[in-house]
Design a protein around this motif. Structure first.
Motif, mmCIF file in Angstrom:
data_model
loop_
_atom_site.group_PDB
_atom_site.id
_atom_site.type_symbol
_atom_site.label_atom_id
_atom_site.label_comp_id
_atom_site.label_asym_id
_atom_site.label_seq_id
_atom_site.Cartn_x
_atom_site.Cartn_y
_atom_site.Cartn_z
ATOM 1 N N ALA A 71 0.729 -1.204 0.096
ATOM 2 C CA ALA A 71 -0.065 -0.034 0.016
ATOM 3 C C ALA A 71 0.787 1.304 0.045
ATOM 4 N N SER A 72 1.918 1.002 0.627
ATOM 5 C CA SER A 72 2.762 2.544 0.627
ATOM 6 C C SER A 72 3.452 2.586 -0.512
ATOM 7 N N ARG A 73 3.710 1.385 -1.284
ATOM 8 C CA ARG A 73 4.410 1.648 -2.611
ATOM 9 C C ARG A 73 3.397 2.375 -3.598
ATOM 10 N N ARG A 74 2.025 1.998 -3.459
ATOM 11 C CA ARG A 74 0.952 2.548 -4.337
ATOM 12 C C ARG A 74 0.958 4.217 -4.168
ATOM 13 N N THR A 101 -2.674 -1.969 -11.351
ATOM 14 C CA THR A 101 -1.659 -2.348 -10.026
ATOM 15 C C THR A 101 -1.776 -1.378 -9.153
ATOM 16 N N LYS A 102 -1.693 -0.050 -9.520
ATOM 17 C CA LYS A 102 -1.793 1.005 -8.696
ATOM 18 C C LYS A 102 -3.120 1.306 -7.982
ATOM 19 N N ARG A 103 -4.141 0.639 -8.307
ATOM 20 C CA ARG A 103 -5.534 0.766 -7.995
ATOM 21 C C ARG A 103 -5.921 2.287 -8.350
ATOM 22 N N LEU A 143 3.602 8.645 -13.556
ATOM 23 C CA LEU A 143 2.733 9.607 -12.992
ATOM 24 C C LEU A 143 1.163 9.290 -12.537
ATOM 25 N N LEU A 144 0.922 8.139 -13.031
ATOM 26 C CA LEU A 144 -0.411 7.670 -13.099
ATOM 27 C C LEU A 144 -1.056 7.832 -11.658
ATOM 28 N N GLY A 145 -2.309 8.324 -11.553
ATOM 29 C CA GLY A 145 -2.582 8.460 -9.833
ATOM 30 C C GLY A 145 -1.999 9.536 -9.260
ATOM 31 N N ILE B 90 6.912 -2.832 -7.897
ATOM 32 C CA ILE B 90 7.246 -1.443 -7.704
ATOM 33 C C ILE B 90 6.032 -0.740 -7.560
ATOM 34 N N ASP B 91 5.234 -0.940 -8.387
ATOM 35 C CA ASP B 91 3.845 -0.401 -8.698
ATOM 36 C C ASP B 91 2.831 -0.403 -7.424
ATOM 37 N N GLY B 92 3.116 -1.597 -6.699
ATOM 38 C CA GLY B 92 2.047 -1.696 -5.407
ATOM 39 C C GLY B 92 1.583 -3.034 -5.272
ATOM 40 N N ALA B 93 1.820 -4.059 -6.263
ATOM 41 C CA ALA B 93 1.398 -5.490 -5.999
ATOM 42 C C ALA B 93 2.201 -6.007 -4.908
ATOM 43 N N SER B 94 1.435 -6.953 -4.157
ATOM 44 C CA SER B 94 2.336 -7.872 -3.343
ATOM 45 C C SER B 94 2.846 -9.004 -4.171
ATOM 46 N N ARG B 95 3.888 -9.715 -3.483
ATOM 47 C CA ARG B 95 4.373 -10.885 -4.089
ATOM 48 C C ARG B 95 3.373 -12.005 -4.305
#
Lengths: 300, 254
Positions: A71-74, A101-103, A143-145, B90-95
């Motif tokens: 979630a922090s990576r998003r 992926t970034k929701r 830059l998305l999101g 990187i974009d926020g998915a978990s493994r």
């Protein structure tokens, strides 16, 4: 300023090499933070660990004051090392996967494509794109999101001069909006032109960190000497009393060297010394290139 | 996310070629197998007659189970090659999410294979056995579920090898080596009561040969598991292989 990213005692060892060794740094919120170092200095490894794709051998990473999670990576838009896309999918289809992926809402895809000048080719498969186009698409994906933090690893790689200028302009615009940007680069002038803070890495170790104006200012050094019959110590004492004279050093031959605070000239210095009754026999300035300073940092 | 996997899969031409090839080969084999001679007698209409229709058909389909396995290998190893798994993390998915996504793809491929068997069985059942659709469909669930368990086991092994090796050609070679050579060698050194629990042996027994009954009459019982007994073994392997894939993905750098 609170830290967006806190790295403490980070170490990454591979079988035969240590890519990062005991690295600690802190990225303040709202800064444009340059991670500067020659190729192989550990910049990408550091960011790879921070972004969850590499496992650290030791040390900790904290994003937004907490242990990193998916979630922090998003909340972070990242371009790490190379643009990674499905070659058989179009630019738009690839961005749709990134948005999933970034929701984030796919509504931002069109704007991101416009921003990097790829709207006209959004339906073409990525396999036909040049490196520069892929790099711009990777920027669009980052830059998305509208993430609050951007991590850009060598973002001007493969771009032509106009593309480089555009990316720098974009970074400055995003920074002006208050976003934190972490920029890894081996290009000194890139870091100097866009960054507020920087950390210099060499062989996996931190060599310097702080405000760019402190560690990478292309300041000229002024050399001064009195007539041979005057006591050199007298000049040194007088210079310490001049408020805009910085890092004053006295050489054994009686020459004093210093840097001037921004906005002050050697003529002002001469006037200030003359006012104290000192007459200079020599005054010269030595122009130091960024490269000289950088090499000095990594060789120390 | 299933939607994201569909976005990757649907425009992928190779996937369609392999899936259509699976269906076409199954239909062609089912059409041609009636002419096969066994013990001097042509199989003929017996192949398509109930109650053996579905057992015969899933036995034929099991010969092509490697095709969806190859496709799954390509879909996983491509993502290592394109570094898109890395990008998704990187974009926020978990493994764990990445493994779950590929499990959904495996279920989707199994669904395609089952639908193909169903369509081919219905067509030949209606046109060559004279049975009505209701009777044909009523006989389908058990053989099809056994085939589904076999496919899930195959695909789980394929996924594990793909995550382990990360490149398509070596992974396909490794799968073939295991299926055709390695496990047979292992069986050679193990007693029957243990080797019947080995993955390929347990999976193969889920779609028994239509001639197995004849062989058993002649040679005596083989000592292998019964299809019903092999289901929990197959599903157990499937769960184990997917968990191992998740573990590998979790501990490795991307």
């Amino acid at each position: 300023m609170p830290a967006i990213l806190d790295i403490e005692h980070l170490t990454k060892r591979y079988a035969r090499t240590t890519a990062v060794q005991d690295l600690s740094l802190s990225v303040p919120a709202g800064s444009v933070f340059g991670l500067l170092g020659p190729n192989g200095s550990g910049k990408t490894t550091t960011l790879g660990i921070a972004l969850g794709v590499l496992h650290a051998s030791g040390g900790t990473v904290r994003w937004f004051g907490a242990a990193p999670t998916a979630a922090s990576r998003r909340r972070v838009g990242s371009l790490l090392e190379t643009p990674n896309f499905f070659p058989y999918l179009s630019a738009r289809q690839n961005l749709q996967i990134s948005a999933d992926t970034k929701r984030t809402s796919p509504a931002g895809i069109a704007r991101a494509l416009e921003l990097v000048d790829l709207a006209g080719r959004q339906h073409e498969p990525v396999r036909g794109f040049s490196l520069g186009m892929k790099q711009r698409l990777a920027l669009a994906a980052a830059l998305l999101g509208e993430p609050e933090v951007l991590v850009l690893d060598e973002p001007t790689n493969g771009l032509d001069p106009q593309g480089i200028a555009d990316v720098r302009g974009l970074i400055q615009r995003l920074a002006a909006e208050g976003r934190t940007i972490i920029l890894a680069s081996h290009l000194l002038d890139e870091v100097q032109k866009v960054c507020t803070h920087a950390a210099v890495l060499h062989q996996g170790r931190l060599r310097a960190a702080g405000a760019v104006s402190d560690i990478l200012a292309a300041t000229d050094r002024v050399h001064l000497r009195l007539a041979p019959d005057a006591a050199p110590q007298q000049l040194h004492q007088a210079l310490l009393a001049v408020p805009f004279a910085q890092s004053v050093q006295l050489a054994p031959d009686g020459t004093c060297t210093l840097t001037l605070a921004p906005g002050h000239s050697p003529a002002e210095l001469n006037r200030a010394l003359f006012a104290q009754g000192l007459v200079l026999a020599h005054l010269s300035t030595e122009r130091r290139s960024l490269e000289t300073q950088f090499l000095q940092i990594i060789n120390n | 996310m299933f939607r994201t996997e569909l976005r990757k899969l649907l425009p992928y031409r190779t996937a369609w070629i392999i899936l259509l090839l699976f269906t076409a080969l199954l239909a062609a084999t089912a059409a041609g197998a009636g002419g096969v001679n066994v013990n001097g007698q042509q199989l003929g209409q017996a192949l398509y007659a109930l109650p053996g229709l579905w057992t015969n058909l899933v036995y034929l389909a099991s010969y092509f189970s490697l095709l969806p396995a190859f496709l799954l290998i390509m879909l996983i190893t491509d993502e290592f090659q394109y570094r898109t798994l890395r990008q998704q993390v990187i974009d926020g998915a978990s493994r764990e999410q990445l493994v779950l996504d590929k499990l959904l793809v495996a279920l989707l491929l199994s669904g395609w294979a089952l639908l193909s068997v169903l369509a081919v069985g219905l067509y030949f059942g209606l046109t060559r056995s004279g049975a009505n659709a209701a009777d044909i469909l009523a006989a389908a669930p058990r053989p099809l579920l056994l085939y589904a368990a076999q496919l899930l086991g195959y695909l789980a092994l394929a996924a594990l090898l793909a995550v382990l090796i990360r490149r398509s050609t070596p992974t396909i070679v490794a799968l073939l080596l295991y299926v055709w050579v390695l496990e047979r060698l292992i069986r050679y050194f193990l007693p029957d009561e243990i080797d019947r629990f080995l993955p390929m042996k347990a999976l193969d027994i889920l779609t028994p040969s239509p001639f197995a009954q004849t062989l058993d009459t002649v040679l005596g019982p083989s000592g292998a598991l019964l299809p019903g007994e092999a289901v929990p073994v197959a599903l157990g392997y499937a769960v184990l292989f997917w968990l191992l894939s998740a573990l590998l993905l979790r501990i490795r750098d991307l």
